[in-house]
Design a protein around this motif. Sequence first.
Motif, PDB file in Angstrom:
ATOM      1  N   LEU A 182     -38.105  24.251  44.236  1.00 12.47           N
ATOM      2  CA  LEU A 182     -39.197  25.066  43.695  1.00 12.47           C
ATOM      3  C   LEU A 182     -40.327  24.185  43.145  1.00 12.47           C
ATOM      4  O   LEU A 182     -41.505  24.504  43.303  1.00 12.47           O
ATOM      5  CB  LEU A 182     -38.669  26.015  42.607  1.00 12.47           C
TER       6      LEU A 182
ATOM      7  N   GLU B 241     -44.199  24.347  44.484  1.00 14.12           N
ATOM      8  CA  GLU B 241     -45.333  24.622  43.586  1.00 14.12           C
ATOM      9  C   GLU B 241     -46.398  23.535  43.699  1.00 14.12           C
ATOM     10  O   GLU B 241     -47.595  23.816  43.784  1.00 14.12           O
ATOM     11  CB  GLU B 241     -44.846  24.736  42.138  1.00 14.12           C
TER      12      GLU B 241
ATOM     13  N   GLU C 278     -34.537  29.436  50.256  1.00 15.74           N
ATOM     14  CA  GLU C 278     -35.140  30.760  50.459  1.00 15.74           C
ATOM     15  C   GLU C 278     -34.621  31.434  51.726  1.00 15.74           C
ATOM     16  O   GLU C 278     -34.646  32.641  51.864  1.00 15.74           O
ATOM     17  CB  GLU C 278     -36.672  30.631  50.582  1.00 15.74           C
TER      18      GLU C 278
END
Length: 714
Positions: free
Chosen positions: A167, A171, A185
Amino acid sequence: MGRTKVRVGIDVGGTFTDAALIDNETFEVIEKMKIPTTHHDPDGVAKGIVQILDRILSSKSIHPEDVTFIAHGTTQATNALLEGDVARIGIIGMGSGIDGLSARSESNPGDIELAPGKYLHTFHTYLDSKNMTDEQINTAIDELAAQGAEVIVASEAYSVDDPANELRVVELANRKGLYATGGHEISQLYGLKTRTRTAVINASLIPKMMETANMTEKSVKNANIQSQLMIMRCDGGVMSIDEVRKRPILTMLSGLAAGVAGALMYEKISDGIFFEVGGTSVDISVIKNGKVMIKNAEVGGHRTYLQSLDVRTLGIAGGSMIKVAGGKITDVGPRSAHIAGKEYEAFAPAENMVDPKVKFISPREGDPAEYIIFECAGGKEYSYTLAGAANILNYIPEGDYAKGNTEAALKAWQALADHVGLSVEEAARQVMNIAIDKTMKTVNEMIEDYELDRSFVTLVGGGGSGAVLVPAMAEREGFKSQIANNAPYVSTIGVALAMVKEQLERTVVNPTDEDIKRIRADIIERIVQSGATEDTVEVTIEIDSQKNILRAVATGSTELRSKDLAQEAMSEEDMQTIAASSIDQPVESTILAVQTGRWSLFASESVKKSFFGLLKKKSNAVSVLDREGVVRFKKNNVYYTKLSKSAQEALSSFLDDNTIYSDANATIPKVFVFYKEKMLDLTGMQTKEQLLSILEIETEMLAAQDEMLVVAYQ
């Protein structure tokens, strides 16, 4: 009189974009239309969606606010992969300590071959995730972008347990204006290699799919349609457009899923084989117990963590050309009249068929010049096709999409028949038999793979050319058959009527009640995000103890659609007939044994005598039907009981009675529970405690006196 509420389905194909309008109450098809797909428009295929949406709504004066559901199926992801029209990917592999060594190589798939000569290019770098700084991540992203990466994939060993590092990478990449995604994911299974590959293929589709998704969404909003745009998934469900932006890979092969979803809505099929027959190819899928069968998809010969319908495609269809060599008919397909750019003989005017002379062509470079066509006196050329043979042999019903001009076909085929020394009828029959032989090879494999009972299988024809192949095959091979309602639009209708679907898989060894409750809560959260109404969600839990996989599958509707299609319940007599045929028993000995909610259980007991009639052996066969007469469960040698929800002790002893005890362990029976509208599959449970715990969660809304039908078998 209130205004009609409608559902809209749009199917974007390679050649045509189709749309269907469906009444939200009765599920009747109100209107259907086709326009050419707008590949070359500056707005791409989204432009065609806008055009057809506008046209179909205004044709029936439907107000935009009366659209309660809108979805589209697309072959875009599949086409992009086949054509190699994909983005270049930068991979940041991560790991630490002893796992770092293998993570470095397993997170680097290299270039992936998508189709012969078409590659997905990847660039790879590796970071030790132990004390990883934002600075290191930013440097890695910049280096990959400088090499030409358009999308970043973050892939860390064990990220499914803790996705924090993936993550972080996503980002930081997003801040630089790059698309990015993490392996967690796409799949929550261990297996870094397959997970990375699946994530990379997914990422390569993001830029293209984002463009279309944004444009399509904008156009739906501009049309003042309030309901959220849904997109078809490869397992037959739909998902929201936000999910497509993250996981476009799930739309791969979705066009195939739509057809069988549409057929199932109308045709009450329990066990069947569905053929979507077009001009060039046929897609074959299996329906068992009223459900479509699913497996892991492969891309370029590699397995992915992508569950899709088990669809097998063959080059046999309405436009299949005929091969002749040495004065004999040798083959049918895989080339079609469409590929050769020739018109079908069966759709030509009879007066054009003057003095047909046979010729041989090679439709594509490298093909043998054995494909037979003919030229008429005026110089016009037509192709011989499988559709021509089916029309000559009278298999196509009046009014069917594939019904041609038999007179023209007969005149044309005289030249072919003379060339191979047969009568027209014999030549057509030979061609049809070759096509059936080729298709039956796959049909037989599928019947074996899914252990279907031949005597109960129905062959269902869909697509524009369903009647070209299916009736002749069923007749010759002794199957029941039918042509689906609205066959040429069956995919579009499937899109309009689809359910929301989600699936979650985790690697868990010996899952506890807690694990099962957690995955159930997570999948419900995910499916509600995808657009399902919580009240309609049904969850199935499966435990694969060999591979240590815990799987949750959830389906739901986009709005309160608890009513079933064409709600008339079937009469008990008709159900009795279907039940008897499904378990191969005489009608008179098949009786309605239990009824609760939408479920009726029919049972037949047969006594076999052996040893000169001295020994009697009792066996039973059971068939459970829903209120529309679809067989949802059938099996020999099962035990069943009807209990109220509060009868916990009775249930416990019913399970104990059917458990097999050995020195090593107790093997609990496979169990299904039927109540109200639900069929609950508990066959994945390994222990009685697990089974009772899940049953408790699933039935918490039931009152103490509500009834459940419990079916058990070993």
